[in-house]
Design a protein around this motif. Structure first.
Motif, PDB file in Angstrom:
ATOM      1  N   PRO A  46      -3.448  -0.826  -3.420  1.00  0.00           N
ATOM      2  CA  PRO A  46      -2.149  -1.480  -3.240  1.00  0.00           C
ATOM      3  C   PRO A  46      -1.642  -2.002  -4.586  1.00  0.00           C
ATOM      4  N   ILE A  47      -0.342  -2.122  -4.706  1.00  0.00           N
ATOM      5  CA  ILE A  47       0.245  -2.724  -5.896  1.00  0.00           C
ATOM      6  C   ILE A  47       0.715  -4.138  -5.552  1.00  0.00           C
ATOM      7  N   PHE A  48       0.825  -4.981  -6.570  1.00  0.00           N
ATOM      8  CA  PHE A  48       1.234  -6.362  -6.370  1.00  0.00           C
ATOM      9  C   PHE A  48       2.429  -6.629  -7.268  1.00  0.00           C
ATOM     10  N   VAL A  49       3.574  -6.978  -6.674  1.00  0.00           N
ATOM     11  CA  VAL A  49       4.804  -7.108  -7.454  1.00  0.00           C
ATOM     12  C   VAL A  49       5.566  -8.361  -7.051  1.00  0.00           C
ATOM     13  N   SER A  50       6.342  -8.866  -7.980  1.00  0.00           N
ATOM     14  CA  SER A  50       7.281  -9.954  -7.723  1.00  0.00           C
ATOM     15  C   SER A  50       8.627  -9.341  -7.363  1.00  0.00           C
ATOM     16  N   LEU A  51       9.207  -9.764  -6.251  1.00  0.00           N
ATOM     17  CA  LEU A  51      10.493  -9.204  -5.851  1.00  0.00           C
ATOM     18  C   LEU A  51      11.608  -9.618  -6.794  1.00  0.00           C
ATOM     19  N   ALA A  52      11.432 -10.746  -7.481  1.00  0.00           N
ATOM     20  CA  ALA A  52      12.451 -11.180  -8.433  1.00  0.00           C
ATOM     21  C   ALA A  52      12.337 -10.435  -9.758  1.00  0.00           C
ATOM     22  N   GLU A  53      11.128 -10.042 -10.137  1.00  0.00           N
ATOM     23  CA  GLU A  53      10.900  -9.434 -11.441  1.00  0.00           C
ATOM     24  C   GLU A  53      10.905  -7.909 -11.397  1.00  0.00           C
ATOM     25  N   PHE A  54      10.738  -7.337 -10.206  1.00  0.00           N
ATOM     26  CA  PHE A  54      10.580  -5.887 -10.068  1.00  0.00           C
ATOM     27  C   PHE A  54      11.780  -5.343  -9.292  1.00  0.00           C
ATOM     28  N   PRO A  55      12.744  -4.677  -9.933  1.00  0.00           N
ATOM     29  CA  PRO A  55      14.017  -4.323  -9.307  1.00  0.00           C
ATOM     30  C   PRO A  55      13.912  -3.515  -8.008  1.00  0.00           C
ATOM     31  N   SER A  56      12.960  -2.584  -7.931  1.00  0.00           N
ATOM     32  CA  SER A  56      12.891  -1.721  -6.750  1.00  0.00           C
ATOM     33  C   SER A  56      11.930  -2.228  -5.682  1.00  0.00           C
ATOM     34  N   ASP A  73       0.868  -1.173   0.000  1.00  0.00           N
ATOM     35  CA  ASP A  73       0.000   0.000   0.000  1.00  0.00           C
ATOM     36  C   ASP A  73       0.906   1.224   0.000  1.00  0.00           C
ATOM     37  N   CYS A  74       1.142   1.805  -1.161  1.00  0.00           N
ATOM     38  CA  CYS A  74       2.092   2.909  -1.282  1.00  0.00           C
ATOM     39  C   CYS A  74       1.659   4.124  -0.476  1.00  0.00           C
ATOM     40  N   ARG A  75       0.347   4.342  -0.382  1.00  0.00           N
ATOM     41  CA  ARG A  75      -0.130   5.493   0.383  1.00  0.00           C
ATOM     42  C   ARG A  75       0.253   5.350   1.852  1.00  0.00           C
ATOM     43  N   ARG A  76       0.062   4.177   2.425  1.00  0.00           N
ATOM     44  CA  ARG A  76       0.457   3.957   3.816  1.00  0.00           C
ATOM     45  C   ARG A  76       1.978   3.970   3.982  1.00  0.00           C
ATOM     46  N   ALA A  77       2.674   3.496   2.962  1.00  0.00           N
ATOM     47  CA  ALA A  77       4.135   3.470   3.030  1.00  0.00           C
ATOM     48  C   ALA A  77       4.737   4.859   2.875  1.00  0.00           C
ATOM     49  N   GLY A  78       3.933   5.800   2.395  1.00  0.00           N
ATOM     50  CA  GLY A  78       4.407   7.171   2.243  1.00  0.00           C
ATOM     51  C   GLY A  78       5.194   7.401   0.963  1.00  0.00           C
ATOM     52  N   VAL A  79       4.935   6.569  -0.065  1.00  0.00           N
ATOM     53  CA  VAL A  79       5.630   6.731  -1.343  1.00  0.00           C
ATOM     54  C   VAL A  79       4.611   6.691  -2.472  1.00  0.00           C
ATOM     55  N   ALA A  80       4.993   7.249  -3.598  1.00  0.00           N
ATOM     56  CA  ALA A  80       4.140   7.180  -4.781  1.00  0.00           C
ATOM     57  C   ALA A  80       4.397   5.860  -5.500  1.00  0.00           C
ATOM     58  N   PRO A  81       3.402   5.312  -6.192  1.00  0.00           N
ATOM     59  CA  PRO A  81       3.657   4.104  -6.981  1.00  0.00           C
ATOM     60  C   PRO A  81       4.783   4.357  -7.980  1.00  0.00           C
ATOM     61  N   ALA A 119      -7.787   7.459  -9.011  1.00  0.00           N
ATOM     62  CA  ALA A 119      -8.145   6.837  -7.741  1.00  0.00           C
ATOM     63  C   ALA A 119      -7.299   5.596  -7.481  1.00  0.00           C
ATOM     64  N   ARG A 120      -7.042   4.836  -8.534  1.00  0.00           N
ATOM     65  CA  ARG A 120      -6.238   3.623  -8.413  1.00  0.00           C
ATOM     66  C   ARG A 120      -4.829   3.962  -7.922  1.00  0.00           C
ATOM     67  N   ALA A 121      -4.235   5.000  -8.508  1.00  0.00           N
ATOM     68  CA  ALA A 121      -2.879   5.386  -8.114  1.00  0.00           C
ATOM     69  C   ALA A 121      -2.819   5.864  -6.666  1.00  0.00           C
ATOM     70  N   GLU A 178      -1.083  -0.755 -15.228  1.00  0.00           N
ATOM     71  CA  GLU A 178      -2.451  -0.966 -14.752  1.00  0.00           C
ATOM     72  C   GLU A 178      -2.660  -2.363 -14.173  1.00  0.00           C
ATOM     73  N   SER A 179      -2.050  -3.363 -14.784  1.00  0.00           N
ATOM     74  CA  SER A 179      -2.264  -4.742 -14.341  1.00  0.00           C
ATOM     75  C   SER A 179      -1.561  -5.072 -13.032  1.00  0.00           C
ATOM     76  N   ASP A 180      -0.749  -4.142 -12.481  1.00  0.00           N
ATOM     77  CA  ASP A 180      -0.054  -4.384 -11.213  1.00  0.00           C
ATOM     78  C   ASP A 180      -0.874  -3.936 -10.000  1.00  0.00           C
ATOM     79  N   PHE A 181      -2.021  -3.283 -10.228  1.00  0.00           N
ATOM     80  CA  PHE A 181      -2.820  -2.762  -9.118  1.00  0.00           C
ATOM     81  C   PHE A 181      -3.843  -3.800  -8.653  1.00  0.00           C
ATOM     82  N   LEU A 182      -4.011  -3.889  -7.337  1.00  0.00           N
ATOM     83  CA  LEU A 182      -5.000  -4.806  -6.773  1.00  0.00           C
ATOM     84  C   LEU A 182      -6.412  -4.345  -7.101  1.00  0.00           C
ATOM     85  N   PHE A 183      -6.649  -3.033  -7.036  1.00  0.00           N
ATOM     86  CA  PHE A 183      -7.976  -2.487  -7.341  1.00  0.00           C
ATOM     87  C   PHE A 183      -7.992  -2.045  -8.800  1.00  0.00           C
TER      88      PHE A 183
END
Length: 317
Positions: A196-206, A164-172, A190-192, A178-183
């Motif tokens: 929350p975003i959904f990412v693979s730690l192996a596929e997503f460098p940051s 949840d980037c908003r709770r983490a205090g960072v921008a997506p 509104a989505r941004a 678009e396909s990385d968003f849970l909602f």
């Protein structure tokens, strides 16, 4: 006659050093100071990057990093059996060569750094029961940290994270699509802001940096599954009550650690079956645990923790 594994560092900041690992020994390599092969100045190396287990006739390397690569003879590996003459490379140009020698009875002790001996001291975990039918694993001490646990988990299967980037205090991040968003059904603005975003730690460098930033802010849920990323995201959407991006009257907030914790510890196996059926484990923050993490997994998961150098505490809670 007992053998020793001899690792000569032929390239990198520790070039010229030789590490000897005794028969039955284990060597951990990474940035942590307690690693037998510690390279704290190389920021491309993970805290625990790889582990070598020397149990003649086998000598096995296990890759632990979720962000970096370990190569044997220039080929990236997850697990590899080492042989004389192999070259291990990792991080920013670190290279080791592999050889073996005999250690006659009465010969001097192997020249393993003191830090290697410390790394052999297994850290502990405690266990309790969850009403969902899984076990709860947690740390009774400050170590291992959640980052160390994630690296152990990454050695068993791909790691994904709901953030949840908003709770983490960072921008997506800008590379999120678009396909990385849970909602996924929300309008873009509104989505941004809210999804929350959904990412693979192996596929997503940051992704690893996002997890570190959001940890402790009720913003990150990490999970393990062998499902492809797209299928696993679809599974999460169905579990929260929005299959195929078609939300029902209400959503189940499995995506926030504090609420997920309550549901898994208080609800029955039948109530949590839809979510857990596609997962092997869930890792969330836990401010009450000295290690600041809580792992939900099945009972047989203890074997994976043991392979990562962890042992159960004497008294289970």
């Amino acid at each position: 006659m007992p053998q020793r594994l001899i690792l000569e560092i032929v390239q990198g900041s520790l070039q010229g050093q030789i590490i000897a690992v005794p028969e039955g020994g284990t060597l951990l390599a990474g940035r942590l100071p307690e690693c037998g092969l510690s390279v704290p100045q190389d920021l491309t190396v993970s805290r625990q990057h790889f582990r070598i287990e020397f149990r003649p006739p086998e000598c096995r390397l296990v890759h632990l990093s979720q962000t970096g690569v370990t190569s044997v003879n220039d080929a990236p590996v997850g697990v590899a059996d080492l042989r004389r003459g192999d070259r291990i490379t990792f991080g920013a140009g670190n290279c080791l060569t592999v050889s073996f020698d005999d250690a006659p009875v009465g010969s001097p002790a192997p020249t393993v750094p003191a830090s290697a001996a410390r790394s052999g001291q297994a850290k502990q975990y405690a266990v309790s029961e969850a009403s969902c039918g899984w076990k709860i694993y947690f740390s009774p001490a400050e170590e291992p940290s959640f980052e160390a646990i994630l690296e152990i988990l990454a050695g068993s299967e791909p790691v994904h994270a709901l953030i949840d980037c908003r709770r983490a205090g960072v921008a997506p991040p800008p590379e999120i699509v678009e396909s990385d968003f849970l909602f996924g059904w929300m309008p873009p603005a509104a989505r941004a802001q809210y999804s929350p975003i959904f990412v693979s730690l192996a596929e997503f460098p940051s992704a690893a940096d996002l997890v570190r930033t959001g940890w402790g802010k009720d913003a990150v849920v990490c999970c393990g599954s062998r499902l492809p990323t797209a299928e696993l995201l679809a599974h999460w959407k169905a579990a929260i009550g929005a299959p195929g991006d078609r939300p029902g009257a209400a959503l189940t907030a499995y995506f926030w650690p504090s609420l997920l914790d309550q549901m898994l510890t208080c609800q029955s196996a039948s109530q949590t079956a839809i979510l857990l059926s596609g997962l092997h484990w869930l890792l969330i923050e836990d401010g009450k645990s000295p290690g600041q993490w809580k792992l939900f997994a099945k009972e047989d998961f203890a074997a994976i923790l043991a392979a990562g150098g962890l042992q159960p505490s004497v008294e289970k809670t």
